[in-house]
Design a protein around this motif. Sequence first.
Motif, mmCIF file in Angstrom:
data_model
loop_
_atom_site.group_PDB
_atom_site.id
_atom_site.type_symbol
_atom_site.label_atom_id
_atom_site.label_comp_id
_atom_site.label_asym_id
_atom_site.label_seq_id
_atom_site.Cartn_x
_atom_site.Cartn_y
_atom_site.Cartn_z
ATOM 1 N N LEU A 144 9.183 4.089 -16.297
ATOM 2 C CA LEU A 144 9.688 3.624 -15.005
ATOM 3 C C LEU A 144 10.938 4.399 -14.584
ATOM 4 C CD1 LEU A 144 9.276 -0.248 -15.461
ATOM 5 C CD2 LEU A 144 7.938 1.235 -13.954
ATOM 6 N N SER A 172 11.503 4.176 -10.606
ATOM 7 C CA SER A 172 11.277 2.749 -10.332
ATOM 8 C C SER A 172 12.350 1.952 -11.063
ATOM 9 C CB SER A 172 9.877 2.339 -10.789
ATOM 10 O OG SER A 172 8.887 3.100 -10.141
ATOM 11 N N THR A 228 2.027 3.142 -15.675
ATOM 12 C CA THR A 228 3.329 2.615 -16.106
ATOM 13 C C THR A 228 3.693 1.357 -15.327
ATOM 14 O OG1 THR A 228 4.083 4.841 -16.702
ATOM 15 C CG2 THR A 228 5.766 3.156 -16.372
ATOM 16 N N GLU A 229 3.521 1.396 -14.011
ATOM 17 C CA GLU A 229 3.852 0.220 -13.202
ATOM 18 C C GLU A 229 2.914 -0.943 -13.515
ATOM 19 O OE1 GLU A 229 4.005 1.253 -9.086
ATOM 20 O OE2 GLU A 229 5.953 2.250 -9.275
ATOM 21 N N ARG A 230 1.656 -0.642 -13.820
ATOM 22 C CA ARG A 230 0.730 -1.713 -14.190
ATOM 23 C C ARG A 230 1.175 -2.379 -15.493
ATOM 24 N NH1 ARG A 230 -4.853 1.684 -13.161
ATOM 25 N NH2 ARG A 230 -4.800 1.621 -10.868
ATOM 26 N N ARG A 239 4.067 8.274 -8.424
ATOM 27 C CA ARG A 239 3.800 6.843 -8.638
ATOM 28 C C ARG A 239 2.381 6.473 -8.208
ATOM 29 N NH1 ARG A 239 8.971 5.577 -5.473
ATOM 30 N NH2 ARG A 239 10.655 5.901 -6.984
ATOM 31 N N PRO A 281 -0.324 5.394 -11.926
ATOM 32 C CA PRO A 281 0.133 3.999 -11.794
ATOM 33 C C PRO A 281 0.135 3.213 -13.098
ATOM 34 C CG PRO A 281 -2.166 4.154 -11.132
ATOM 35 C CD PRO A 281 -1.746 5.543 -11.551
ATOM 36 N N PRO A 301 12.111 -2.516 -11.353
ATOM 37 C CA PRO A 301 11.348 -3.086 -12.480
ATOM 38 C C PRO A 301 11.908 -2.676 -13.832
ATOM 39 C CG PRO A 301 10.071 -1.378 -11.353
ATOM 40 C CD PRO A 301 11.265 -1.650 -10.515
#
Length: 667
Positions: free
Chosen positions: A223, A228, A193-195, A187, A191, A231
């Motif tokens: 995710l 994750s 994907t999370e952004r 992660r 990053p 989300p």
Amino acid sequence: MVKRFSSEGKDAKEDPSSSSQTILIPDELCEKAGLTLQWSGIGELGIHAFKHVDKLSIDNPSEFAPTDTFVHNLRTDSILFEPVIRKLVNESNGTFLAVQKLTPSTSARSETLALSRQYRSIVRACIENLQISELDKNTTYKLTPQQRQHYVAIFYNIEFIWHLCEILFVDSVPGAVVLPHLLDWIRFHFPDTERAAGQILTGPLETGAELRNSDYWDVVIGLIMQGSLEPARALLRLHSNADSECFLQAESLLKTLPVFKVYGGLSTAEFRTRWHTWQTNVSTKVESGVFTSEKNLNTVMKIISGDESSVNDMKSHCETWYQLLVAMLLYKEPTVKTFELNRYATSCMGYFGGPERMKVLDEIIMDLFECNILEVIKKLHLSSDSGWAATHLTNLLHYCGRLNIDSQAYDSRLDENLLIEYGCLLMSHNSLWQVGVTYLDHCGPQGRACLELLLPRLKPGSESRTLKIIQIAAERDMPNTVNSICKVQGMRCLQRKRIGQALCWALKSQDPGFATHLADKLLLEYTKGGTFNCLDLLDNLGSCMLISDRLTFLGKYCEFQQLFRNGATREAAVLLTSLFTSKLCPKYFTLSLLMDSLPLLESTDVTLLSAEDTSNLLSCLEELADDCASSANQAAVMDKIKLIRLAMNKNLAKSLIFEACHPQILD
């Protein structure tokens, strides 16, 4: 003439099998006659034309003379010497010194973990500085865009590898269950994907997100693969069919997915029982076609069920094989142990072309999964960061007790060998040499031996820099090094005819021979000019004059002159007499010293020089007369001797009469 060339070794990440480089010297004379080289400084070679001869060579005049000759200074460049990267060197030195205060131990400690994270934060700050300097047009760092990009890639890879090494070797987890940390690793370094998820979630929170965002399902699957889940569930609730049965079922399954926590209170066996029960439930619903109405949702549920057919879908959402590895372990072996990673890593690598397609970064990561730390160190040492990562990481692993290497294969600690090489590299730089000293300080006898060799070879520069070098040597109890540096500085001052400064260096080096030589020069200059050009120094020699008899005489003579100037004639007479009786006065200075006695001999105070004192002076005068019989300027010297003899005879007569009339004076 001197020409300077620099050579940066070939990037070992591009060709790790090659550790050497051919360097061309642009000199026709060297090509015709041949060349030779010798060390001209720390990490620097002086190369010049040289015709090699042996006992069979014919002794003829050189066919190349007369001609201009060039000296080519060849040195190794290091990215650590770039101004924008020097901050990394200085800051990491503080962390290194903090590590040295620890005691090597194999038990997990919060101190070593904190220091490892300090190293990583320093690397991240260096990357940010490189990126900021690229945006700042007023920066003084003159780097091309290609150089910046290259440096950022180097230090990003270093931090990426260090993070994984920290997980596997520094932060020892009870039970060796390593997957939670590997998820954090992925992660942190991937990053995007999370952004993307954050951008969708911060937009209008209305259903139909998949219609407004073409990459909606790519983000959801990404995710899910990174673990994750929160989300991912939030995105699924924004789907236009979020109220349908299949989405509600998926929401429930994702919400109840068991997550292993090291300190969660469950044993590994209990967790695996719950996890298998949950995954069996997911597989049953997938096989029964609960999610077939939504193709992408069905793919998500196949992934979390551990279905083998979902591997290709997972691969399409991964940039690297180790991303795929962590995702597969999350839904197949969530309690995987550190020593089991190698088997799964080999399988995942096969989906990306196998070992034949691996780059150096892939090889290092694979070596870490295989717990082959020695290979990791070797490959890091060949990287383009000039050994920074290999040196500091190996030293940290030593204090973690993780360097399980056969001691019979090495004469000393592996980290010490790297520290010596790194310290010597820094010693070759004009500004970083003091940092290099701190590394060599922690290398035992070998480091001390390197310091004794390198400190005298540092370019002295200003006097303050030289004094700093001497101070460092003195603090480490290296008297021979201190003396060597002082002698070199003293000779340089002497060549510039700065005898006073040369004498200061001689006193610092406590070299009696050099001090005697300088004292002779000062005395000879005085016999010609009648003055000293460093009188302030000579008047304040103190106990330093005792290192040499000649310097002692010079100091006492200056003291005699000071007494006479201040009107203390009686004390001056006593000191003058002692200078003759001590036999410290060199023969070439005897006449000057006798001439200084004239004012005392001609004084009306008959008690300044007694009859005995006068007799001693007269004896010295007769010896001088005998020695000067063959002198080239005999006439001038004899005139002075006659003048002094006359004064001595008069003083002797007065002294004898006075002492006969006042015998109590003698008592």
